[in-house]
Design a protein around this motif. Structure first.
Motif, PDB file in Angstrom:
ATOM      1  N   GLN A 188      10.546 -52.146  87.897  1.00  0.00           N
ATOM      2  CA  GLN A 188      10.901 -50.576  88.142  1.00  0.00           C
ATOM      3  C   GLN A 188      10.808 -49.771  86.715  1.00  0.00           C
ATOM      4  OE1 GLN A 188      11.742 -48.866  90.923  1.00  0.00           O
ATOM      5  NE2 GLN A 188      11.495 -50.607  92.274  1.00  0.00           N
ATOM      6  N   ASN A 243      18.082 -44.788  86.928  1.00  0.00           N
ATOM      7  CA  ASN A 243      17.416 -44.683  88.341  1.00  0.00           C
ATOM      8  C   ASN A 243      16.634 -45.978  88.770  1.00  0.00           C
ATOM      9  OD1 ASN A 243      18.956 -42.536  88.867  1.00  0.00           O
ATOM     10  ND2 ASN A 243      17.414 -41.129  88.227  1.00  0.00           N
ATOM     11  N   ALA A 250      17.282 -48.455  91.513  1.00  0.00           N
ATOM     12  CA  ALA A 250      16.080 -48.950  92.638  1.00  0.00           C
ATOM     13  C   ALA A 250      16.100 -50.314  92.642  1.00  0.00           C
ATOM     14  CB  ALA A 250      14.681 -48.369  92.089  1.00  0.00           C
TER      15      ALA A 250
END
Lengths: 482, 482
Positions: free
Chosen positions: B36, B158, B162
């Motif tokens: 990610q 974030n 995720a």
């Protein structure tokens, strides 16, 4: 210079010599300590029994354990892999920058202050697990003798000193220091002290922890401060095993007049078995004659604690005791409902002696609530049949959070001295749940990792030399290899 | 309930789930975090560079390091042996008492509070070594973002969130929390917090250490608080290598505008080479343009510290600097005699930035005295030729006592992320010299040993099952075996 300051100077001098010795010299030294104590056996046992009021049989067993501990550490150091040697080789061609050669291992911290415990005049005292694991790691020891068994302590100290002489160890390797609380504080406060090991009361251990954290240079304190060692008896298990379980429990409760850190002073029993279990334990306890406790202070504290609990109207007494003679600790048992136990912090306090609180619970939910409320413990014990264990994994998961050792059969007294033992749990059972004071892992308390980068081969400690002269297990470029 | 209290409740819930998951789920999660973050690369680099004032090249390198760290821990957990599994089998026939089955391994502590550092917006921040080693161990993380790079932090948070979703991890596994000093204190004070990791100033780290020791239940604080990383240059070595050594040293001093914990802010140089070495370092430093520091606070502190040192009449300035522009940190070099350095504690204080004190010594005895006076350091570096190293083993022995990593060539900046790295030294460089915050051993900060006695096979963690389904290295009855 004070006597203590002088001892630290000598210990520091010894430390710098010990660090440059090969580990095999320490092995011979440890074995010689065992040998010197063995030579004392006949003289030592009666003195230790007299000073501690413990029976000769128990002291004889404790001496065996003490010698076994010494040999465990001697063998651990002889095998050598405990130092966690790790080697990452260089790569001069690596881009963008060449990779250096880095080698890391555990190295001794420096002079260690050890406090003796009254309840193990041999195994947790002068040549007990703390002293011996510190010496095994390469640290000199300043040993603060416990005033409850001064003569025992001096005899064992002389055995260690004889071993120092026989093996040609530096003179400052071991110091035997007698004195009171002030002496202990002075030892822990000295700038050259690098760690403290202690077994005893919460008050004593916490005071050392606080003092050492406030030093200009804080040092680790490994204080083992006791525990009530909860036992969780489950319903289906008791359906099948009630009498045997109650008998085993009662036996553990009175072992050594209840003066063990692992004494099971708290037991959770389901409502369905409340009467039968209580009656069976009481019938066993009544068979046990009161026996002398270690010293007057401990005995007075025991009776005082029972008196304070007796003031609570939430407690029902299944067996009460009066001090029949000076020093005598008689077994005693109280009962309380789980809902009441949950409402009163005092019911979690350790009562050092042959006393337990039996908590009667009505559901697993209540047991889980009690577990969440529990303070940190050295041990927890769960007695369940295979179905009730496997259907209550969430409960077991909660119990694990509260202890260093989790038992599924038997009782927590009788601490094995081995590699897998963990004798150290979450605060307040100890000040450092990452450590154990029993078993071979106890050595790890007195070391720290040091990495050597691009160190010339001839300067490296033996454990890190390329050719691995000690044939220890090492992690080399990520792979474990001998 | 406050936001923070709520986050802790969720983290604790997540913790109890994580503990019951197999380790392979954590491996997938760690790899997904790397994935990610990799997806963010193009967007992330300019934001991090803007917020930290560090060049894009440096941030790009740091991103690579951050991803490498994550994979290091993923691979460590995948291999699995890091849990130190130890099995002592039972012996029902042992006399006088049967021997129980005891199995021990490292288990996660619980919710961990991690504080981000300003000088590594990626590698020591949101998905930096502290966060990732805690997650790898099985602990949920409550991450306190550093206010110097809020947008970078949110972007990385974030990415972690995720990965939580993609891998079906419990929602409370990771929390991103913004706020000031009060927020940090509230996090460290919460009863469900089980450990704290911090990289930053002595003042900040020591305040956390003190606060966490005073909690009702104290918790470990792993604070890395910086160091002056002394370099000891010896005479014969400089006879052969003066120019190269001075150039290497100057390069290390200004790397990242001197804003590394391993910045070599103190160098001991023999009198014979005082002038030549000083001149060569100054000539190199003059080539370096002043560069922007991380933020105004750090830059002001840098210039203030130099001003205070300038008040001393014991210091001779070889290169002085004035704040030419807002944020700019220019290199600066001072010289002091060893005898004067020994008389003044202030000369040991870390000045965070591209500044060093060069201490001129007259003899090895003086160097040894200085070493004894030194506070604990992350690193020490000794440059000596083979003869002067082997004839000064006592000196090297003293130097080892003062650091976590001891180098014999090169410079301490450029910390390898590997298995053998030790980034943690005696107080006050860190609050716990037994730990490292860089390299795979960093995972050990967030675990404690738990022993399971006579646990039914089907309830054991995979790592301790008799058949060893994960094929990890274990110590079984005293012997290492897979």
């Amino acid at each position: 210079m004070s006597q203590i300051a002088n001892s630290f100077q000598e210990a520091q001098k010894a430390f710098l010599i010990l660090k440059q010795q090969g580990s095999q010299k320490r092995v011979a030294f440890l074995k010689e300590i065992a040998n010197q104590i063995e030579l004392l056996r006949e003289d030592l046992i009666p003195v230790a029994a007299r000073e501690s009021h413990l029976p000769v049989g128990r002291i004889t067993g404790e001496l065996g354990r003490t010698l076994g501990q010494i040999m465990l550490f001697a063998n651990l150091v002889e095998e050598g892999s405990w130092v966690d040697a790790i080697i990452d080789h260089s790569d001069p061609d690596r881009k963008p920058a060449p990779k250096p050669d880095i080698r890391k291992m555990l190295r001794p911290l420096g002079p260690v202050v050890v406090f003796g415990a009254s309840n193990f005049p041999l195994a947790f005292s002068t040549a007990g697990g703390d002293t011996v694991s510190a010496l095994a790691s390469g640290c000199p020891v300043l040993y603060k003798a416990h005033p409850a068994h001064p003569e025992t302590s001096r005899m064992v100290a002389n055995a260690i000193k004889a071993a120092v002489t026989v093996c040609g160890m530096p003179e400052g390797t071991f110091h035997h220091i007698e004195g009171g609380i002030d002496t202990g504080q002075e030892l822990a406060a000295h700038p050259l002290a690098k760690a403290v090991a202690f077994t005893g009361s919460f008050k004593g251990g916490k005071a050392l922890f606080d003092a050492c954290n406030k030093r200009e240079t804080p040092i680790p304190v490994y204080a083992e401060m006791g525990s009530v060692n909860p036992v969780f008896a489950m319903e289906a298990y008791l359906n099948e095993n009630l009498v045997a379980a109650a008998n085993t429990y009662a036996g553990s409760l009175v072992l050594g007049v209840g003066q063990f850190c692992t004494n099971p002073g708290l037991i959770f029993v389901p409502k369905a078995h409340e009467k039968a279990f209580g009656n069976q334990v009481v019938s066993q306890l009544k068979e046990v004659a009161g026996a002398p406790m270690l010293h007057e202070g401990i005995c007075n504290t025991y009776h005082q604690a029972l008196k304070e609990l007796a003031a609570s109207d939430k407690i029902e007494w299944l067996l009460t005791t009066e001090a029949s003679q000076v020093l005598t600790g008689n077994p005693s048992l109280a009962k309380v409902k789980a809902s009441d136990w949950l409402s009163e912090d005092a019911f979690q306090e350790e009562v050092f002696g042959p006393f337990a609180i039996m908590v009667v619970y009505e559901s697993i939910e209540e047991l889980e609530k009690a577990t969440v409320k529990l303070k940190g413990q050295l041990t927890c014990t769960v007695w369940g049949d295979s179905t009730e264990l496997s259907t209550n994994k969430d409960f077991l998961n909660l119990v694990e959070e509260k202890c260093g050792r989790l038992l599924f059969s038997g009782v927590p007294t009788g601490v094995e001295v081995g590699h897998a033992m963990q004798h150290g749990g979450p605060f307040p059972s100890t000040t450092d749940s990452r450590s154990t004071s029993v078993g071979s892992s106890a050595i790890s308390r007195f070391v720290r990792p040091v990495a050597f980068q691009d160190m010339p081969e001839e300067l490296l400690p033996e454990e890190l030399m390329e050719k691995n002269p000690l044939r220890i297990l090492r992690k080399v470029d990520g792979v474990f290899i001998r």
